[in-house]
Design a protein around this motif. Structure first.
Motif, mmCIF file in Angstrom:
data_model
loop_
_atom_site.group_PDB
_atom_site.id
_atom_site.type_symbol
_atom_site.label_atom_id
_atom_site.label_comp_id
_atom_site.label_asym_id
_atom_site.label_seq_id
_atom_site.Cartn_x
_atom_site.Cartn_y
_atom_site.Cartn_z
ATOM 1 N N MET A 315 0.800 -1.167 0.009
ATOM 2 C CA MET A 315 0.072 0.126 0.222
ATOM 3 C C MET A 315 0.920 1.252 0.016
ATOM 4 O O MET A 315 1.999 1.272 0.773
ATOM 5 C CB MET A 315 -0.856 0.063 1.190
ATOM 6 C CG MET A 315 -2.066 -0.852 0.986
ATOM 7 S SD MET A 315 -3.327 -0.556 2.332
ATOM 8 C CE MET A 315 -2.497 -1.295 3.689
ATOM 9 N N SER A 316 0.555 2.330 -0.879
ATOM 10 C CA SER A 316 1.291 3.349 -0.947
ATOM 11 C C SER A 316 0.454 4.573 -1.225
ATOM 12 O O SER A 316 -0.304 4.135 -2.315
ATOM 13 C CB SER A 316 2.264 3.198 -1.872
ATOM 14 O OG SER A 316 3.045 4.457 -2.369
ATOM 15 N N LYS A 317 0.498 5.697 -0.784
ATOM 16 C CA LYS A 317 -0.393 6.916 -1.089
ATOM 17 C C LYS A 317 0.093 7.456 -2.720
ATOM 18 O O LYS A 317 -0.893 7.645 -3.460
ATOM 19 C CB LYS A 317 -0.235 8.201 -0.050
ATOM 20 C CG LYS A 317 -0.805 8.039 1.086
ATOM 21 C CD LYS A 317 -0.419 9.186 1.964
ATOM 22 C CE LYS A 317 -1.203 9.004 3.244
ATOM 23 N NZ LYS A 317 -0.672 10.246 4.052
ATOM 24 N N SER A 318 1.220 7.152 -2.966
ATOM 25 C CA SER A 318 1.689 7.593 -4.263
ATOM 26 C C SER A 318 1.103 6.661 -5.370
ATOM 27 O O SER A 318 0.957 7.183 -6.323
ATOM 28 C CB SER A 318 3.437 7.424 -4.466
ATOM 29 O OG SER A 318 3.690 6.262 -4.149
ATOM 30 N N LEU A 319 0.787 5.484 -4.935
ATOM 31 C CA LEU A 319 0.218 4.466 -6.010
ATOM 32 C C LEU A 319 -1.237 4.506 -6.017
ATOM 33 O O LEU A 319 -1.955 4.041 -6.847
ATOM 34 C CB LEU A 319 0.630 3.021 -5.611
ATOM 35 C CG LEU A 319 2.015 2.541 -5.925
ATOM 36 C CD1 LEU A 319 2.325 1.282 -5.318
ATOM 37 C CD2 LEU A 319 2.415 2.662 -7.195
ATOM 38 N N GLY A 320 -1.814 5.278 -4.823
ATOM 39 C CA GLY A 320 -3.292 5.297 -4.560
ATOM 40 C C GLY A 320 -4.036 4.000 -4.353
ATOM 41 O O GLY A 320 -4.966 4.063 -4.839
ATOM 42 N N ASN A 321 -3.283 3.207 -3.882
ATOM 43 C CA ASN A 321 -3.844 1.808 -3.566
ATOM 44 C C ASN A 321 -4.238 1.506 -2.035
ATOM 45 O O ASN A 321 -4.453 0.687 -1.683
ATOM 46 C CB ASN A 321 -3.145 0.734 -4.157
ATOM 47 C CG ASN A 321 -1.650 0.557 -3.613
ATOM 48 O OD1 ASN A 321 -1.278 1.465 -2.672
ATOM 49 N ND2 ASN A 321 -1.143 -0.756 -3.572
ATOM 50 N N VAL A 322 -4.261 2.598 -1.211
ATOM 51 C CA VAL A 322 -4.563 2.741 0.070
ATOM 52 C C VAL A 322 -5.970 2.276 0.398
ATOM 53 O O VAL A 322 -6.616 3.004 -0.158
ATOM 54 C CB VAL A 322 -4.077 3.780 0.960
ATOM 55 C CG1 VAL A 322 -4.440 3.481 2.496
ATOM 56 C CG2 VAL A 322 -2.576 3.990 0.939
ATOM 57 N N VAL A 323 -6.270 1.132 0.848
ATOM 58 C CA VAL A 323 -7.597 0.847 1.084
ATOM 59 C C VAL A 323 -8.174 1.470 2.329
ATOM 60 O O VAL A 323 -7.838 1.113 3.460
ATOM 61 C CB VAL A 323 -8.111 -0.541 1.204
ATOM 62 C CG1 VAL A 323 -9.303 -0.946 1.566
ATOM 63 C CG2 VAL A 323 -7.418 -1.330 -0.137
#
Length: 527
Positions: A315-323
């Protein structure tokens, strides 16, 4: 409004489950939800195993340190207002998850400040704290000093000056040199090692080497920062130029919950402390060393779990995949999300969240395997009398008895199997056992075709073995799926006083009236 922990100074507990307090620098994510649900399940299991006995389950937010101070500045808010806002989001999530915690602690509460400063003064009085000039690399992200061997220099783009980062996570570190108070951590290396190895503390045991490795770096520990660098924290007693190290501050929260400094020995120590693998060093080296220095009993068990990925990616904010767990609850329901995380989460490894897998699992297990059997077997077309038959196994129709042999064997064994697995916190294996039992119950029901049956004894026998399956499984599912278990047991007409662990065996219910309304606990989810 600041939420404060209400301290009860004379409390007893048969179990004391602790969650790590969550760092209040950002909103909760799915990993926080998983840890909280693990703790809640452990707490509910203790209630099921020891009904009526008092138990403690603490959770909350860690609100001091450089990272929070910088986050508050970035959001143009005072640190306290920023913490109030983030802490409230955690509190809201815990309510949405229907957690059964007894204590919500915030490290900005006056009672916690009192506990931390008293603890510091005790360590100082015992000669475990001294002042010295300290220098080293400090990670704002992890709020700890990093050994030189774990730091590397990396070149920056666009001709910028190179920076130093941690080798494993690549997070930046900064060089700090200042007068700090030091804790004689090196004095406790041998005793902490002995505690881990001789007391069988760590579960799953695969994390024991990780715990022991964290002890290898046994230099003394800097436990304060200059207030000129960090003003957001608890001041060192009798020295307002220094701020207490955030991890010493945070770890004392478990004592605060127990009423420290007026500690009740019938409450302390925690029976199980549940943590993620990234904070093993703090809970399995620093924390026991602090307690030993204060001459306090050590936790009986520390349960460690892996991290959560999203579609097998970190999970990473930069990837935008934080659930966002609150958004996941809106889509999958609270009980649905809880079930998926506990089924998918094997604590010994990192686990992966997938929206498609979550939806498929809920529909397959909760909607089809449990919900449909409950609804199909309680309709008036099949059970016209609206009763839970009062039978024993030797009263079953011979044909139904023969068809149900495997199911009966599973029902005879499942309670003992689940007891052992619950005690080891292997909840994904509990789910596996209970769902295998439900699949066999569905097979027996489907093969018996009760909607066609004209023979009253055969029909009554099929209904009985089906309801016994649902009743026993629902009793055993209570720590994992409290709301769904409540729904099923209410539908079957099982009184509240007959939902104990001892009732999870065939023939332990005398029968009675059932509810025949056709509400469903959870609708089939759609993409």
């Amino acid at each position: 409004m600041v939420m404060l922990l209400t301290r009860v100074l004379t409390r007893n507990a048969s179990s004391f489950i602790t969650s790590p307090i969550f760092y209040a620098n950002a909103e909760p994510h799915i990993g926080h939800a998983y840890t909280a649900i693990l703790c809640d399940t452990a707490h509910r299991w203790n209630h099921l195993k020891n009904p009526g006995e008092p138990a403690i389950f603490s959770i909350g937010t860690d609100e001091h340190g450089s990272k929070i101070f910088r986050a508050s500045q970035a959001n143009k808010m005072s640190p306290q207002l920023f913490c109030d806002k983030v802490s409230q989001k955690f509190s809201k999530l815990f309510a949405e998850l229907n957690l059964s915690h007894t204590d919500f602690i915030r490290t900005t509460s006056p009672s916690h400040k009192e506990a931390v400063q008293h603890f510091w003064s005790l360590l100082e009085k015992r000669g475990h704290i001294y002042k010295s000039t300290y220098s080293g690399y400090y990670s704002i992200t992890d709020e700890c000093f990093i050994p030189d061997t774990d730091v590397e220099q990396v070149q920056m783009m666009d001709g910028k000056q190179p920076i130093h980062v941690m080798k494993d996570t690549k997070t930046p570190v900064e060089w700090i040199e200042e007068d700090n108070y030091m804790f004689r951590l090196s004095d406790f290396r041998e005793r902490v090692t002995n505690w881990i190895t001789s007391e069988d503390v760590v579960r799953p045991t695969k994390y024991t080497p990780l715990a022991l490795n964290s002890i290898e770096f046994a230099e003394d520990l800097s436990i304060s920062r200059s207030r000129s660098r960090l003003s957001w924290g608890i001041p060192v007693p009798n020295d307002d130029t220094q701020t207490i190290y955030v991890w010493l501050d945070a770890l004392v929260n478990y004592l605060t919950v127990s009423g420290y400094p007026n500690l009740n020995q019938s409450t302390w120590p925690p029976t199980c402390q549940i943590i993620g693998k990234d904070i093993v060093k703090f809970h399995l080296f620093y924390w026991p060393a602090f307690l030993l220095a204060a001459d306090l009993p050590l936790p009986k068990r520390v349960f460690v779990h892996g991290h959560w990925l999203v579609d097998n990616v970190k999970m990473s904010k930069s990837l935008g995949n934080v659930v966002n767990p609150s958004e996941a609850i809106q889509k999958f329901t609270s009980q649905g999300l809880r079930y998926f995380l506990l089924k998918q989460g094997n604590p010994s490894f990192d686990s992966s969240f997938s929206a498609d897998a979550c939806l498929e699992t809920i529909n397959s297990d909760l909607v089809n395997n449990v919900g449909n059997l409950l609804n199909r077997s309680t309709v008036s077309k099949i059970n016209g009398k609206g009763t839970y038959p009062s039978l024993q196994l030797d009263q079953l129709d011979p044909k139904v008895s023969e068809d149900s042999k495997k199911l009966v064997t599973m029902l005879d064994n499942v309670k003992n199997i689940c007891e052992e697995l619950y005690s080891e916190m292997m909840y994904y294996k509990v789910i596996e056992e209970l769902m295998l039992t439900m699949k066999e119950a569905n097979r027996v029901f489907q093969c018996s075709e009760p909607w066609k049956e004209k023979d009253e004894k055969k029909l009554e026998s099929v209904i009985f073995i089906t309801y016994e399956s649902l009743r026993i499984v629902s009793i055993l599912f209570q720590p994992i799926l409290p709301e769904m278990s409540l729904f099923c047991l209410d539908r079957l007409g099982v009184p509240l006083e007959e939902r104990k662990l001892e009732n999870a065996s065939i023939g332990m219910f005398a029968g009675g009236k059932i509810e025949q309304d056709q509400r469903v606990f959870i609708e089939r989810l759609q993409k």
